[in-house]
Design an enzyme around this catalytic site. Structure first.
Site, PDB file in Angstrom:
ATOM      1  N   LYS A  46       0.831  -1.232   0.000  1.00 29.67           N
ATOM      2  CA  LYS A  46       0.000   0.000   0.000  1.00 29.67           C
ATOM      3  C   LYS A  46       0.858   1.271   0.000  1.00 29.67           C
ATOM      4  O   LYS A  46       0.800   2.096   0.903  1.00 29.67           O
ATOM      5  CB  LYS A  46      -0.981   0.016   1.170  1.00 29.67           C
ATOM      6  CG  LYS A  46      -1.951  -1.149   1.137  1.00 29.67           C
ATOM      7  CD  LYS A  46      -3.085  -0.978   2.118  1.00 29.67           C
ATOM      8  CE  LYS A  46      -4.081  -2.106   2.043  1.00 29.67           C
ATOM      9  NZ  LYS A  46      -3.555  -3.403   2.546  1.00 29.67           N
TER      10      LYS A  46
HETATM   11  P1  5BU Z   1      -9.018 -11.090   6.084  1.00 26.71           P
HETATM   12  O1  5BU Z   1      -8.369 -11.840   7.179  1.00 26.71           O
HETATM   13  O2  5BU Z   1      -9.605 -11.977   4.984  1.00 26.71           O
HETATM   14  O3  5BU Z   1      -9.972 -10.033   6.594  1.00 26.71           O
HETATM   15  O4  5BU Z   1      -7.772 -10.333   5.411  1.00 26.71           O
HETATM   16  C1  5BU Z   1      -7.916  -9.452   4.336  1.00 26.71           C
HETATM   17  C2  5BU Z   1      -6.564  -8.969   3.845  1.00 26.71           C
HETATM   18  O5  5BU Z   1      -6.756  -8.070   2.774  1.00 26.71           O
HETATM   19  C3  5BU Z   1      -5.719  -8.245   4.864  1.00 26.71           C
HETATM   20  O6  5BU Z   1      -4.378  -8.582   4.628  1.00 26.71           O
HETATM   21  C4  5BU Z   1      -5.902  -6.773   4.570  1.00 26.71           C
HETATM   22  O7  5BU Z   1      -4.744  -6.031   4.833  1.00 26.71           O
HETATM   23  C5  5BU Z   1      -6.193  -6.793   3.087  1.00 26.71           C
HETATM   24  N1  5BU Z   1      -7.135  -5.737   2.654  1.00 26.71           N
HETATM   25  C6  5BU Z   1      -8.429  -5.661   3.092  1.00 26.71           C
HETATM   26  O8  5BU Z   1      -8.873  -6.460   3.871  1.00 26.71           O
HETATM   27  N2  5BU Z   1      -9.245  -4.665   2.647  1.00 26.71           N
HETATM   28  C7  5BU Z   1      -8.829  -3.735   1.782  1.00 26.71           C
HETATM   29  O9  5BU Z   1      -9.616  -2.879   1.375  1.00 26.71           O
HETATM   30  C8  5BU Z   1      -7.495  -3.843   1.336  1.00 26.71           C
HETATM   31  C9  5BU Z   1      -6.677  -4.850   1.763  1.00 26.71           C
HETATM   32 BR1  5BU Z   1      -6.887  -2.614   0.191  1.00 26.71          BR
END
Ligand code: 5BU
Length: 457
Positions: A285
């Site tokens: 990012k």
């Molecule tokens: P989760 O554990 O499935 O909630 O992880 C989602 C990942 O995607 C996590 O590493 C976030 O940093 C990443 N992410 C997100 O969740 N939402 C966003 O809008 C973005 C990245 Br950009």
């Protein structure tokens, strides 16, 4: 006032001009329309309101609106003449309080007819409709005074909206030609200009090589699952990869959260990527000025550019961040964060549109967009505005809808992919499962099936 008289009046007050005009996009147009000053000519304003009343009086709607600023006074007069309630949307989103972005009285589910002065591409109409839809207002029809677009009807139609117009560019040209107000040469220029616009709208779109690489890998592995491997030790990291690596098309890392990161990490990761056949995406990012991100990407402890083919990029610092990151290096591209999945994030529609504009100008550096939507419809609308063949990478995906306690929101696999996600990005949905290997298989199979279904329909 007849339509013909109206056009002649517009020509007289300089609202319709033929000549040579440089547009915002850099294109040189042989005509220019600007209806803003029309409000200062009461007879013309009244005339256009009567023409609009005639055009819409048999259409079914509960409330009427005009897109600020130009069309709002026109819509007010039309609403009064038709004895219909008027509403309008603030131009700036309210940053505090409980919304109230729409001014005026309306019932949830009210059907609203939207009036605007002109249509060029349809993009701002779609944005307007989305704003109203968020407030529970239903939009189906747009009425414009002048249709000067090459493919506005098709663009709105793709999103389920119908365009009605009072007068087309062709009618204006014909009328002014009949009255000897423009030359035959000018008419030809206008025709050539509109044909070239239509052609370029339909032109084959460029595919970024890294977009293609990911698509090829998806097809080869029959998976559109990206694992977000958010764990904090190398043991957990590679232990998890042993169990899930075969199911994923791409691995998303946050390298800076690994407590015991050392020089062995990257070679080991690359060895896994080769053996288990997945691509590598570091979710860094980037958000700083071009010169700084260039160092952050290429230097420091992690030297991300050496091993991550894809990285996430914020557009908050302006589009030159893409140059800072990718200029002079091969086989690297960004996923631009056009929308985020976290509750209360500050990326609004204007910001999203700017992300699309930046990608359009720098297609060689953008493989896709990160985006989120809270329903199939919402995702469809968002995806339809992508400038080219960029992929939609979607985080915030789980088997069930929900949220966590720190702002993350989730939609289901089928909603995400059905709406337009090309890859789903999943972290805890898999990492926290009793059997992450089985869970990854399940996510991968469901997402791939939904993807095939969407592609084939
Ligand atoms: P989760 O554990 O499935 O909630 O992880 C989602 C990942 O995607 C996590 O590493 C976030 O940093 C990443 N992410 C997100 O969740 N939402 C966003 O809008 C973005 C990245 Br950009």
């Amino acid at each position: 006032m007849s339509k013909e008289q109206f056009v002649l009046e517009l020509e007289k007050i300089g609202a319709i001009k033929f000549g040579s005009f440089t547009l915002k996009s850099g294109l040189v147009s042989p005509f220019y329309f600007d209806l803003r000053d029309m409000i200062s000519y009461p007879a013309i304003l009244d005339g256009v309101a009567d023409l609009l009343v005639e055009r819409i009086k048999d259409m079914k709607f509960d409330v009427l609106t005009g897109i600020p600023y130009t069309a709002l006074p026109i819509a007010s007069l039309v609403a009064a003449k038709l004895n219909k309630p008027l509403i309008y949307m603030r131009k700036e989103e309210k940053a505090y309080g409980t919304g109230n972005n729409v001014i005026g009285k309306f019932e949830k589910g009210a059907k609203c007819l939207v009036i605007d002065d002109l249509i060029t591409t349809g993009a701002s109409k779609i944005e307007t409709a989305e704003g109203y839809e968020k407030e529970g207002i239903v939009i189906k029809d747009f009425v414009v005074v002048i249709d000067r677009s090459a493919n506005g009807t098709e663009e709105l139609g793709k999103q389920g909206y119908q365009l009605h117009s009072l007068i087309s560019l062709e009618e204006i040209v014909q009328l002014l030609k009949d009255k000897d107000l423009i030359t035959a040469e000018k008419v030809k220029e206008v025709e050539e200009f509109t044909t070239s616009l239509t052609k370029s709208a339909k032109k084959e779109k460029y595919i970024n090589p890294l977009t293609k690489k990911l698509l090829d890998k998806m097809n080869e592995k029959k998976s559109n699952l990206v694992l977000s491997l958010d764990v904090t030790t190398q043991t957990e990291f590679f232990g998890m990869l042993d169990r899930v690596g075969d199911q994923i098309v791409m691995l998303k890392t946050h390298v800076d959260i690994i407590d015991d990161y050392d020089e062995n990490f990257v070679p080991k990761l690359q060895e896994y990527a080769n053996r288990q056949n997945f691509l590598i995406f570091e979710d860094r990012k980037f958000a700083d000025i071009g010169n700084t991100v260039r160092h952050q990407f290429r230097n420091g402890v992690y030297k991300i550019a050496d091993w991550a083919e894809y990285v996430t990029v914020h557009m908050v610092a302006g589009e030159l961040i893409l140059k800072g990151l990718f200029e002079g290096i091969e086989n690297r591209a960004g996923f631009v964060l056009a929308r985020m999945s976290s509750k209360g994030n500050l990326l609004n529609e204007t910001y999203t549109r700017k992300c699309f504009e930046a990608a359009k100008k720098n297609p060689q550096w953008v493989a896709g967009f990160i985006g989120y939507g809270n329903s199939v419809e919402d995702i469809k609308r968002f995806k339809a505005k992508f400038p080219g063949n960029e992929l939609l990478m979607m985080p915030g995906v789980k088997k069930e809808k929900g949220s966590d306690s720190m702002g993350q929101q989730y939609i289901t696999i089928e909603e995400a992919v059905g709406g337009g996600a090309d890859c789903i990005i999943v972290g805890r949905g898999i990492l926290k499962a009793d059997d992450p290997g089985m869970e990854a298989k399940l996510y991968s199979e469901r997402a791939w099936k939904a993807f095939q279904k969407r592609i084939n329909s």
